[in-house]
Design a protein around this motif. Structure first.
Motif, PDB file in Angstrom:
ATOM      1  N   GLU A 145      -8.586  -0.753   8.586  1.00 43.07           N
ATOM      2  CA  GLU A 145      -7.400  -0.055   8.151  1.00 43.07           C
ATOM      3  C   GLU A 145      -7.866   1.072   7.017  1.00 43.07           C
ATOM      4  O   GLU A 145      -7.333   2.292   6.936  1.00 43.07           O
ATOM      5  CB  GLU A 145      -6.273  -0.794   7.672  1.00 43.07           C
ATOM      6  N   ARG A 146      -8.670   0.675   5.962  1.00 44.41           N
ATOM      7  CA  ARG A 146      -8.896   1.551   4.803  1.00 44.41           C
ATOM      8  C   ARG A 146     -10.243   2.158   4.838  1.00 44.41           C
ATOM      9  O   ARG A 146     -10.639   2.827   4.153  1.00 44.41           O
ATOM     10  CB  ARG A 146      -8.945   0.480   3.826  1.00 44.41           C
ATOM     11  N   ASN A 147     -10.969   2.025   6.167  1.00 43.38           N
ATOM     12  CA  ASN A 147     -12.325   2.399   6.410  1.00 43.38           C
ATOM     13  C   ASN A 147     -13.365   2.047   5.452  1.00 43.38           C
ATOM     14  O   ASN A 147     -14.109   2.913   4.889  1.00 43.38           O
ATOM     15  CB  ASN A 147     -12.263   3.908   6.603  1.00 43.38           C
ATOM     16  N   GLU A 148     -13.241   0.682   4.857  1.00 43.77           N
ATOM     17  CA  GLU A 148     -14.080   0.260   3.769  1.00 43.77           C
ATOM     18  C   GLU A 148     -14.876  -1.030   4.179  1.00 43.77           C
ATOM     19  O   GLU A 148     -14.396  -1.832   5.184  1.00 43.77           O
ATOM     20  CB  GLU A 148     -13.389  -0.005   2.610  1.00 43.77           C
ATOM     21  N   ILE A 149     -15.665  -1.255   3.492  1.00 43.94           N
ATOM     22  CA  ILE A 149     -16.547  -2.674   3.592  1.00 43.94           C
ATOM     23  C   ILE A 149     -16.830  -3.281   2.238  1.00 43.94           C
ATOM     24  O   ILE A 149     -17.272  -2.510   1.238  1.00 43.94           O
ATOM     25  CB  ILE A 149     -18.024  -2.451   4.370  1.00 43.94           C
ATOM     26  N   THR A 150     -16.441  -4.333   1.945  1.00 42.16           N
ATOM     27  CA  THR A 150     -16.505  -4.880   0.700  1.00 42.16           C
ATOM     28  C   THR A 150     -17.699  -5.935   1.008  1.00 42.16           C
ATOM     29  O   THR A 150     -17.692  -6.559   1.727  1.00 42.16           O
ATOM     30  CB  THR A 150     -15.248  -5.744   0.307  1.00 42.16           C
TER      31      THR A 150
END
Length: 79
Positions: free
Chosen positions: A35-40
């Motif tokens: 949804e946020r186009n992120e990878i943690t």
């Protein structure tokens, strides 16, 4: 910032490796957030590090209690 190689490998910048204690053989967990186009990316501590973190942690729950003596007394009363 890093670039993905043709073999899908990345290089972790030295500042980040030092700050988080990342060494060869260390495991990383990649958690996608579509949804946020992120990878943690989370550093997974090794067993030794986990043991060091736990060492003595139970003392804050019962600093004046001798758990071994309590257990021995409990077992003796069951006889």
């Amino acid at each position: 910032m890093t670039t993905i190689t043709s073999k899908n490998m990345v290089t972790i910048p030295v500042e980040i490796r030092r700050a988080f204690g990342i060494k060869p053989g260390r495991r990383l967990e990649w958690v996608p957030n579509v949804e946020r186009n992120e990878i943690t990316v989370r550093v997974i501590p090794d067993r030794g590090e986990l043991a060091r973190r736990l060492l003595g942690s139970g003392r804050r729950y019962s600093p004046d209690r001798d758990s071994v003596a309590d257990l021995v007394a409990e077992r003796e009363s069951d006889d």
